[in-house]
Enzyme design. Structure first.
Site, mmCIF file in Angstrom:
data_model
loop_
_atom_site.group_PDB
_atom_site.id
_atom_site.type_symbol
_atom_site.label_atom_id
_atom_site.label_comp_id
_atom_site.label_asym_id
_atom_site.label_seq_id
_atom_site.Cartn_x
_atom_site.Cartn_y
_atom_site.Cartn_z
ATOM 1 N N SER A 32 0.829 -1.215 0.000
ATOM 2 C CA SER A 32 0.000 0.000 0.000
ATOM 3 C C SER A 32 0.854 1.251 0.000
ATOM 4 O O SER A 32 1.750 1.385 0.840
ATOM 5 C CB SER A 32 -0.873 0.059 1.257
ATOM 6 N N HIS A 63 -6.746 0.149 -5.157
ATOM 7 C CA HIS A 63 -5.670 -0.765 -5.549
ATOM 8 C C HIS A 63 -5.865 -1.112 -7.013
ATOM 9 O O HIS A 63 -6.917 -1.594 -7.410
ATOM 10 C CB HIS A 63 -5.738 -2.079 -4.747
ATOM 11 N N HIS A 85 -5.219 -9.901 -0.454
ATOM 12 C CA HIS A 85 -5.059 -10.086 0.990
ATOM 13 C C HIS A 85 -6.033 -11.141 1.495
ATOM 14 O O HIS A 85 -7.167 -11.232 1.025
ATOM 15 C CB HIS A 85 -5.322 -8.767 1.736
ATOM 16 N N TYR A 87 -7.554 -11.044 4.266
ATOM 17 C CA TYR A 87 -8.710 -10.399 4.909
ATOM 18 C C TYR A 87 -9.802 -9.999 3.925
ATOM 19 O O TYR A 87 -10.918 -9.689 4.313
ATOM 20 C CB TYR A 87 -8.280 -9.179 5.749
ATOM 21 N N GLU A 88 -9.472 -10.007 2.640
ATOM 22 C CA GLU A 88 -10.493 -9.695 1.641
ATOM 23 C C GLU A 88 -11.432 -10.882 1.422
ATOM 24 O O GLU A 88 -12.450 -10.746 0.751
ATOM 25 C CB GLU A 88 -9.842 -9.333 0.305
ATOM 26 N N ALA A 115 3.460 -2.257 3.824
ATOM 27 C CA ALA A 115 3.332 -1.250 4.882
ATOM 28 C C ALA A 115 2.970 -2.015 6.143
ATOM 29 O O ALA A 115 2.142 -2.928 6.098
ATOM 30 C CB ALA A 115 2.228 -0.271 4.521
ATOM 31 N N MET A 213 -0.382 -7.339 7.482
ATOM 32 C CA MET A 213 -1.460 -8.248 7.062
ATOM 33 C C MET A 213 -1.186 -8.929 5.719
ATOM 34 O O MET A 213 -2.118 -9.385 5.062
ATOM 35 C CB MET A 213 -2.779 -7.475 6.988
ATOM 36 N N SER A 214 0.063 -8.970 5.321
ATOM 37 C CA SER A 214 0.367 -9.560 4.010
ATOM 38 C C SER A 214 1.692 -10.308 4.063
ATOM 39 O O SER A 214 2.106 -10.773 5.117
ATOM 40 C CB SER A 214 0.446 -8.442 2.957
ATOM 41 N N ASN A 237 3.566 3.114 11.004
ATOM 42 C CA ASN A 237 3.046 3.559 12.306
ATOM 43 C C ASN A 237 3.625 2.624 13.352
ATOM 44 O O ASN A 237 4.057 1.526 13.018
ATOM 45 C CB ASN A 237 1.502 3.440 12.329
ATOM 46 N N HIS A 249 -6.085 4.059 7.962
ATOM 47 C CA HIS A 249 -5.540 3.601 6.684
ATOM 48 C C HIS A 249 -4.967 4.790 5.906
ATOM 49 O O HIS A 249 -3.931 4.671 5.252
ATOM 50 C CB HIS A 249 -6.624 2.882 5.869
HETATM 51 N N1 HPA Z 1 -0.804 -3.548 11.973
HETATM 52 C C1 HPA Z 1 -1.084 -4.365 10.955
HETATM 53 N N2 HPA Z 1 -0.958 -4.012 9.687
HETATM 54 C C2 HPA Z 1 -0.523 -2.770 9.430
HETATM 55 C C3 HPA Z 1 -0.226 -1.863 10.447
HETATM 56 C C4 HPA Z 1 -0.370 -2.288 11.797
HETATM 57 O O1 HPA Z 1 -0.116 -1.534 12.765
HETATM 58 N N3 HPA Z 1 0.178 -0.711 9.847
HETATM 59 C C5 HPA Z 1 0.121 -0.932 8.510
HETATM 60 N N4 HPA Z 1 -0.301 -2.176 8.249
#
Ligand code: HPA
Length: 274
Positions: A32, A63, A85, A87-88, A115, A213-214, A237, A249
């Site tokens: 991302s 995307h 992903h 989660y999708e 990310a 998450m990937s 972050n 996001h």
């Molecule tokens: N956690 C999970 N996935 C993420 C995060 C996070 O803090 N930041 C960006 N993708």
């Protein structure tokens, strides 16, 4: 009737080869906000996911869903713009389907980017982290099910999921072009919610430096398929409980975009020299 995965992948590959007469040896998956690399490729040609038989389709708004064929200093590259992903709602096999296609196209090396959230307190938003190893917290993986030996072995080795040779190359290039980086372990979490604070404490105690998450499904599939992997994570972050305030996001994408040109310069050099 085409039923098994090998035949399905073969059908996807025949379609792609019918459109594009190139043989990339290296592929890149962009996370991302990290799309800048596409701008640096020369001689670009595109294939939309939606046109490829049996290929999964992107659902995340914003995307793009296409393969980009291009070159960097004469090296042929295949770029995935838009990844799938878990989660999708895709199965692990769908998430990693493009990696099987890459293998059948002749790809030997893969660079995965993402990310993610930082757990290691030495990190800060914007840090680029070379992934040394992963922890799979998805509770699932792409290799479950009947194995087809034409793709890879039933019980693949996972002792070097990120190839040391590629890591060393990435480090020496980063030093040469003055790009600061850290190294660490990436935990793959199912999502799509950002982890709870207690989960981050637990994941940190397991030994993870970052969480996202990937990346883990693609890394597992690539290793199984005999493709060497380099992983570079962008810490967008600090993870829940480490940073104050809520995650968004939009912030993740904003910080990733700011790091994107640095990451892109780095990855282009790695491609050129690998
Ligand atoms: N956690 C999970 N996935 C993420 C995060 C996070 O803090 N930041 C960006 N993708």
């Amino acid at each position: 009737m085409i039923r098994n995965m090998y035949d399905k992948v073969g059908e996807s590959v025949s379609f792609i080869k019918g459109k594009i007469n190139r043989t990339p040896k290296i592929a890149v998956i962009l996370g991302s906000g990290l799309g800048e690399l596409a701008n640096g490729l020369e001689n670009k040609e595109y294939v939309d996911y939606k046109d490829i038989p049996n290929f999964p389709q992107s659902t995340v708004v914003g995307h793009e869903g296409r393969l980009v064929f291009g070159s960097v200093d004469g090296v042929e590259v295949l770029l995935m713009q838009g990844r799938f992903h878990y989660y999708e709602g895709y199965s692990m096999k769908e998430v990693t389907y493009p990696i099987y296609v890459m293998q059948q196209l002749g790809v030997k090396k893969l660079i995965v980017t993402n990310a993610c959230g930082g757990i290691n307190r030495d990190f800060a938003p914007g840090t680029l982290m070379i992934i040394k190893d992963f922890i799979n917290l998805f509770g699932d993986n792409p290799l479950i099910g009947i194995n087809d030996e034409r793709f890879g072995p039933r019980f693949p080795d996972m002792s070097e999921p990120y190839k040391l040779e590629m890591i060393d190359k990435a480090k020496s290039i980063a030093d040469a072009i003055d790009i600061p980086y850290k190294e660490g372990i990436y935990a793959g979490f199912m999502g799509p919610y950002y982890e709870s604070a207690a989960e981050i404490v637990a994941i940190g105690r397991m030994g993870a430096d970052a969480v996202g998450m990937s990346t883990v499904p693609e890394t597992i599939a690539a290793n199984y398929l005999g493709i060497d992997v380099l992983g570079i994570a962008c810490i967008t972050n600090m993870a829940t409980g480490i940073q104050t305030g809520k995650h968004s996001h939009a912030n993740v994408v904003d910080i990733a975009q700011r790091a994107s040109s640095k990451l892109s310069a780095w990855v282009m050099k790695v491609i050129a020299e690998i």
